[in-house]
Scaffold this motif. Structure first.
Motif, mmCIF file in Angstrom:
data_model
loop_
_atom_site.group_PDB
_atom_site.id
_atom_site.type_symbol
_atom_site.label_atom_id
_atom_site.label_comp_id
_atom_site.label_asym_id
_atom_site.label_seq_id
_atom_site.Cartn_x
_atom_site.Cartn_y
_atom_site.Cartn_z
ATOM 1 N N SER A 22 0.826 -1.201 0.000
ATOM 2 C CA SER A 22 0.000 0.000 0.000
ATOM 3 C C SER A 22 0.861 1.252 0.000
ATOM 4 O O SER A 22 0.566 2.232 -0.692
ATOM 5 C CB SER A 22 -0.919 -0.012 1.225
ATOM 6 N N PHE A 23 1.955 1.218 0.771
ATOM 7 C CA PHE A 23 2.870 2.358 0.839
ATOM 8 C C PHE A 23 3.467 2.637 -0.539
ATOM 9 O O PHE A 23 3.535 3.785 -0.994
ATOM 10 C CB PHE A 23 3.976 2.052 1.843
ATOM 11 N N ALA A 24 3.856 1.580 -1.226
ATOM 12 C CA ALA A 24 4.467 1.744 -2.553
ATOM 13 C C ALA A 24 3.463 2.272 -3.568
ATOM 14 O O ALA A 24 3.795 3.127 -4.407
ATOM 15 C CB ALA A 24 5.033 0.403 -3.016
ATOM 16 N N ALA A 77 -8.693 7.241 0.156
ATOM 17 C CA ALA A 77 -7.438 7.660 -0.452
ATOM 18 C C ALA A 77 -6.485 6.486 -0.632
ATOM 19 O O ALA A 77 -5.836 6.335 -1.671
ATOM 20 C CB ALA A 77 -6.792 8.753 0.398
ATOM 21 N N SER A 78 -6.397 5.636 0.399
ATOM 22 C CA SER A 78 -5.499 4.489 0.323
ATOM 23 C C SER A 78 -5.995 3.464 -0.693
ATOM 24 O O SER A 78 -5.236 2.974 -1.539
ATOM 25 C CB SER A 78 -5.375 3.845 1.707
ATOM 26 N N LEU A 79 -7.287 3.135 -0.604
ATOM 27 C CA LEU A 79 -7.844 2.141 -1.522
ATOM 28 C C LEU A 79 -7.839 2.646 -2.963
ATOM 29 O O LEU A 79 -7.545 1.890 -3.906
ATOM 30 C CB LEU A 79 -9.267 1.801 -1.092
ATOM 31 N N GLY A 80 -8.136 3.947 -3.134
ATOM 32 C CA GLY A 80 -8.126 4.504 -4.486
ATOM 33 C C GLY A 80 -6.754 4.455 -5.117
ATOM 34 O O GLY A 80 -6.608 4.164 -6.319
ATOM 35 N N ALA A 81 -5.720 4.748 -4.330
ATOM 36 C CA ALA A 81 -4.364 4.699 -4.868
ATOM 37 C C ALA A 81 -3.969 3.280 -5.243
ATOM 38 O O ALA A 81 -3.313 3.051 -6.273
ATOM 39 C CB ALA A 81 -3.395 5.268 -3.839
#
Length: 208
Positions: A22-24, A77-81
């Motif tokens: 997720s970070f990447a 935001a996290s899931l969208g990215a």
């Protein structure tokens, strides 16, 4: 014990892998939207910290509406990215709306983190203090202390007085009044008769 440790290690490894992926993905989206260098690495940290802050607010039980709102924003935001990196977007030609979202994210994250950290706990603590003050029962008035019982001195037993002594004392009293013009008092009567104090008082009582 070993089986339990194995399960814990598996969960920990899975969490680390998921967090790294997720970070990447967040870093790649920020970089594709024009954020280069350290700024691209700061975006994943900002999203994850807001997600953790909102989750802690939900776990604490305070201001759950605000906690859920910011949790959904950070999760989106996290899931969208993560979804966007699956080939849905051209990472070399990011659309304008993605650049706008990425550029505006720091202000949104700062606002959410500030509200979650400072606003709700103070208001809740103040309301709890007011409720405690309103619900505190008033102390019941203590009954006034009972006055101490006044002890009456024991009455002296009646002293028998011979009639002849009473007559003699009467003569002495008459002579004293004729000579001084005032009735004889008990100490003088006692001195004239040469009797004990209780007997003198008993004689004086009969002369009165």
């Amino acid at each position: 014990m070993r089986a339990q440790l194995a399960r814990v290690d598996a969960v920990l490894v899975q969490a680390v892998i998921a967090a790294a992926l997720s970070f990447a993905h967040l870093h790649d989206i920020a970089s594709a939207a024009g954020q280069d260098g350290w700024k691209a690495w700061a975006y994943p940290i900002s999203v994850d910290l807001l997600l953790v802050a909102a989750w802690r607010r939900l776990r604490s039980g305070d201001a759950k509406a605000a906690g859920w709102s910011w949790f959904v924003i950070a999760l989106t935001a996290s899931l969208g990215a993560n979804v966007a990196t699956a080939g849905l977007l051209d990472m070399h030609q990011a659309p304008a709306w993605l650049r706008i979202l990425v550029a505006g994210w720091p202000a949104v994250a700062f606002l959410g983190g500030t509200l979650l950290a400072h606003s709700a706990p103070t208001a809740i603590a103040g309301s709890e203090e007011v409720e405690d003050q309103e619900e505190a029962p008033e102390p019941s008035p203590e009954p006034p202390p009972h006055p101490a019982a006044i002890e009456t001195p024991p009455e002296r037993p009646a002293v028998p007085v011979p009639a002849a002594l009473v007559e003699h004392a009467r003569k002495v009293a008459n002579q004293h009044q004729a000579r001084t013009g005032t009735p004889i008092d008990t100490p003088t009567l006692r001195a004239r008769l040469g009797v004990p104090e209780p007997l003198a008082e008993a004689i004086a009582a009969q002369l009165a």
